[in-house]
Design a protein around this motif. Structure first.
Motif, PDB file in Angstrom:
ATOM      1  N   TYR A  77       0.810  -1.224   0.000  1.00 19.23           N
ATOM      2  CA  TYR A  77       0.000   0.000   0.000  1.00 19.23           C
ATOM      3  C   TYR A  77       0.846   1.277   0.000  1.00 19.23           C
ATOM      4  CZ  TYR A  77      -3.533  -3.410   1.348  1.00 19.23           C
ATOM      5  OH  TYR A  77      -4.357  -4.499   1.392  1.00 19.23           O
ATOM      6  N   ALA A  78       2.148   1.156  -0.175  1.00 16.65           N
ATOM      7  CA  ALA A  78       3.056   2.303  -0.046  1.00 16.65           C
ATOM      8  C   ALA A  78       2.775   3.413  -1.053  1.00 16.65           C
ATOM      9  CB  ALA A  78       4.504   1.839  -0.171  1.00 16.65           C
ATOM     10  N   ASP A  79       2.213   3.090  -2.216  1.00 13.53           N
ATOM     11  CA  ASP A  79       1.983   4.100  -3.243  1.00 13.53           C
ATOM     12  C   ASP A  79       0.618   4.784  -3.141  1.00 13.53           C
ATOM     13  OD1 ASP A  79       0.545   1.790  -4.061  1.00 13.53           O
ATOM     14  OD2 ASP A  79       0.610   2.474  -6.150  1.00 13.53           O
ATOM     15  N   LEU A  80      -0.175   4.420  -2.144  1.00 11.46           N
ATOM     16  CA  LEU A  80      -1.517   5.010  -2.036  1.00 11.46           C
ATOM     17  C   LEU A  80      -1.434   6.438  -1.504  1.00 11.46           C
ATOM     18  CD1 LEU A  80      -3.577   2.010  -0.637  1.00 11.46           C
ATOM     19  CD2 LEU A  80      -3.204   2.686  -3.012  1.00 11.46           C
ATOM     20  N   PRO A  81      -2.387   7.279  -1.880  1.00  5.72           N
ATOM     21  CA  PRO A  81      -2.355   8.670  -1.425  1.00  5.72           C
ATOM     22  C   PRO A  81      -2.614   8.797   0.074  1.00  5.72           C
ATOM     23  CG  PRO A  81      -4.389   8.225  -2.601  1.00  5.72           C
ATOM     24  CD  PRO A  81      -3.534   7.006  -2.742  1.00  5.72           C
ATOM     25  N   PHE A  82      -2.159   9.908   0.619  1.00  8.37           N
ATOM     26  CA  PHE A  82      -2.384  10.214   2.028  1.00  8.37           C
ATOM     27  C   PHE A  82      -3.882  10.108   2.333  1.00  8.37           C
ATOM     28  CE2 PHE A  82      -3.422  13.220   5.409  1.00  8.37           C
ATOM     29  CZ  PHE A  82      -2.611  12.745   6.422  1.00  8.37           C
ATOM     30  N   GLY A  83      -4.217   9.471   3.445  1.00 10.32           N
ATOM     31  CA  GLY A  83      -5.613   9.348   3.864  1.00 10.32           C
ATOM     32  C   GLY A  83      -6.333   8.126   3.340  1.00 10.32           C
ATOM     33  N   ALA A  84      -5.682   7.336   2.480  1.00 10.44           N
ATOM     34  CA  ALA A  84      -6.321   6.123   1.959  1.00 10.44           C
ATOM     35  C   ALA A  84      -6.514   5.121   3.090  1.00 10.44           C
ATOM     36  CB  ALA A  84      -5.479   5.512   0.847  1.00 10.44           C
ATOM     37  N   ARG A  85      -7.588   4.356   2.997  1.00  3.40           N
ATOM     38  CA  ARG A  85      -7.879   3.298   3.963  1.00  3.40           C
ATOM     39  C   ARG A  85      -7.664   1.945   3.315  1.00  3.40           C
ATOM     40  NH1 ARG A  85      -7.977   5.000   9.091  1.00  3.40           N
ATOM     41  NH2 ARG A  85      -9.492   3.484   9.803  1.00  3.40           N
ATOM     42  N   THR A 133     -13.325 -11.240  -7.667  1.00  2.58           N
ATOM     43  CA  THR A 133     -14.608 -11.022  -8.340  1.00  2.58           C
ATOM     44  C   THR A 133     -15.588 -10.274  -7.435  1.00  2.58           C
ATOM     45  OG1 THR A 133     -14.315 -12.987  -9.707  1.00  2.58           O
ATOM     46  CG2 THR A 133     -16.581 -12.185  -9.439  1.00  2.58           C
ATOM     47  N   ILE A 134     -15.649 -10.652  -6.163  1.00  6.91           N
ATOM     48  CA  ILE A 134     -16.538  -9.969  -5.215  1.00  6.91           C
ATOM     49  C   ILE A 134     -16.157  -8.500  -5.099  1.00  6.91           C
ATOM     50  CG2 ILE A 134     -17.118  -9.788  -2.748  1.00  6.91           C
ATOM     51  CD1 ILE A 134     -17.001 -12.942  -2.745  1.00  6.91           C
ATOM     52  N   TYR A 135     -14.856  -8.220  -4.949  1.00  7.53           N
ATOM     53  CA  TYR A 135     -14.420  -6.824  -4.842  1.00  7.53           C
ATOM     54  C   TYR A 135     -14.736  -6.042  -6.121  1.00  7.53           C
ATOM     55  CZ  TYR A 135     -12.040  -7.527  -0.366  1.00  7.53           C
ATOM     56  OH  TYR A 135     -11.752  -7.772   0.955  1.00  7.53           O
ATOM     57  N   LYS A 136     -14.568  -6.657  -7.284  1.00  6.21           N
ATOM     58  CA  LYS A 136     -14.918  -5.975  -8.544  1.00  6.21           C
ATOM     59  C   LYS A 136     -16.414  -5.658  -8.585  1.00  6.21           C
ATOM     60  CE  LYS A 136     -11.148  -7.409 -11.510  1.00  6.21           C
ATOM     61  NZ  LYS A 136     -10.734  -8.116 -12.718  1.00  6.21           N
ATOM     62  N   GLN A 137     -17.235  -6.607  -8.146  1.00 12.07           N
ATOM     63  CA  GLN A 137     -18.682  -6.368  -8.120  1.00 12.07           C
ATOM     64  C   GLN A 137     -19.043  -5.245  -7.154  1.00 12.07           C
ATOM     65  OE1 GLN A 137     -20.292 -10.223  -7.181  1.00 12.07           O
ATOM     66  NE2 GLN A 137     -20.136 -10.950  -9.289  1.00 12.07           N
ATOM     67  N   ALA A 138     -18.228  -5.056  -6.116  1.00  2.35           N
ATOM     68  CA  ALA A 138     -18.470  -3.993  -5.132  1.00  2.35           C
ATOM     69  C   ALA A 138     -17.860  -2.656  -5.568  1.00  2.35           C
ATOM     70  CB  ALA A 138     -17.914  -4.409  -3.768  1.00  2.35           C
ATOM     71  N   GLY A 139     -17.280  -2.592  -6.767  1.00  4.45           N
ATOM     72  CA  GLY A 139     -16.787  -1.333  -7.311  1.00  4.45           C
ATOM     73  C   GLY A 139     -15.293  -1.108  -7.247  1.00  4.45           C
ATOM     74  N   PHE A 140     -14.516  -2.105  -6.835  1.00  7.10           N
ATOM     75  CA  PHE A 140     -13.064  -1.973  -6.810  1.00  7.10           C
ATOM     76  C   PHE A 140     -12.490  -2.222  -8.201  1.00  7.10           C
ATOM     77  CE2 PHE A 140     -13.880  -2.594  -2.355  1.00  7.10           C
ATOM     78  CZ  PHE A 140     -12.865  -1.912  -1.703  1.00  7.10           C
ATOM     79  N   MET A 141     -11.371  -1.566  -8.495  1.00  9.43           N
ATOM     80  CA  MET A 141     -10.670  -1.748  -9.764  1.00  9.43           C
ATOM     81  C   MET A 141      -9.235  -2.185  -9.489  1.00  9.43           C
ATOM     82  SD  MET A 141     -12.055   1.578 -11.857  1.00  9.43           S
ATOM     83  CE  MET A 141     -11.412   2.683 -10.616  1.00  9.43           C
ATOM     84  N   ASN A 142      -8.712  -3.033 -10.384  1.00 12.02           N
ATOM     85  CA  ASN A 142      -7.323  -3.464 -10.246  1.00 12.02           C
ATOM     86  C   ASN A 142      -6.405  -2.252 -10.317  1.00 12.02           C
ATOM     87  OD1 ASN A 142      -8.263  -6.060 -10.211  1.00 12.02           O
ATOM     88  ND2 ASN A 142      -7.465  -6.619 -12.207  1.00 12.02           N
ATOM     89  N   ARG A 143      -5.425  -2.199  -9.417  1.00 14.81           N
ATOM     90  CA  ARG A 143      -4.436  -1.120  -9.412  1.00 14.81           C
ATOM     91  C   ARG A 143      -3.074  -1.649  -9.862  1.00 14.81           C
ATOM     92  NH1 ARG A 143      -4.125   4.023  -6.904  1.00 14.81           N
ATOM     93  NH2 ARG A 143      -1.978   4.677  -6.473  1.00 14.81           N
ATOM     94  N   ARG A 144      -2.603  -2.706  -9.181  1.00 15.48           N
ATOM     95  CA  ARG A 144      -1.310  -3.288  -9.561  1.00 15.48           C
ATOM     96  C   ARG A 144      -1.103  -4.607  -8.835  1.00 15.48           C
ATOM     97  NH1 ARG A 144       3.148  -2.014  -5.893  1.00 15.48           N
ATOM     98  NH2 ARG A 144       2.309  -0.892  -4.122  1.00 15.48           N
ATOM     99  N   LEU A 145      -0.222  -5.425  -9.404  1.00 15.35           N
ATOM    100  CA  LEU A 145       0.243  -6.644  -8.747  1.00 15.35           C
ATOM    101  C   LEU A 145       1.503  -6.298  -7.982  1.00 15.35           C
ATOM    102  CD1 LEU A 145      -0.090  -9.262 -11.626  1.00 15.35           C
ATOM    103  CD2 LEU A 145      -1.562  -9.033  -9.628  1.00 15.35           C
TER     104      LEU A 145
END
Length: 160
Positions: A77-85, A133-145
């Motif tokens: 999670y090191a590349d996520l913006p400040f305040g990300a959960r 698949t569940i996370y995609k259905q809930a609106g998440f998008m792939n960011r990176r491996l």
């Protein structure tokens, strides 16, 4: 839409958590029940992590937690913006699997998080296609491996 509730995890919930963590479908991804219970006990009163029991009609069936992306030094999670959960969850009661409850309660939880935070992220194992698949259905998008500190390959996904 169902009315899921998210109440704080308490010490009284730990026997239920242990029972769930010992089920085959949870052990696959949360393998060490003793370690997980010890972490829950340690962090229960910490402001760094919000741990919740998910219920439907007063029947607890899942666990979910979230924390600041930088709270526990997790390199994925090191590349996520400040305040990300960061969020993690599991369905403990197998009677609630395969009926759309996972997507439903995750969407409900995300709605409340997104009122306060710019982004929510998850990182399921790359072989956990059901969870992805569940996370995609809930609106998440792939960011990176990427890999975790333990070397496990994960698919970081974000909800913007």
């Amino acid at each position: 839409m169902r009315n899921y509730t998210f109440r704080p995890l308490t010490e009284a919930d730990l026997p239920l958590m242990r029972r769930w963590l010992q089920t085959a479908h949870v052990k696959v991804w949360w393998p060490d029940a003793d370690k997980q219970i010890a972490l829950m006990e340690r962090d229960m009163d910490s402001a760094a992590i919000d741990m919740r029991v998910v219920s439907l009609i007063d029947h607890p069936f899942a666990y979910i937690h979230d924390h600041d992306a930088r709270a526990f030094e997790m390199p994925q999670y090191a590349d996520l913006p400040f305040g990300a959960r960061v969020m993690a969850t599991f369905v403990g009661d197998s009677d609630f699997m395969g009926q759309g409850h996972s997507v439903g309660y995750i969407e409900g939880y995300i709605r409340s998080l997104r009122l306060k935070y710019p982004m929510v992220a998850v990182a399921p194992g790359t072989t956990d296609t059901r969870t992805i698949t569940i996370y995609k259905q809930a609106g998440f998008m792939n960011r990176r491996l990427t890999t975790t500190a333990e070397g496990r390959l994960v698919q970081v996904m974000t909800h913007l």
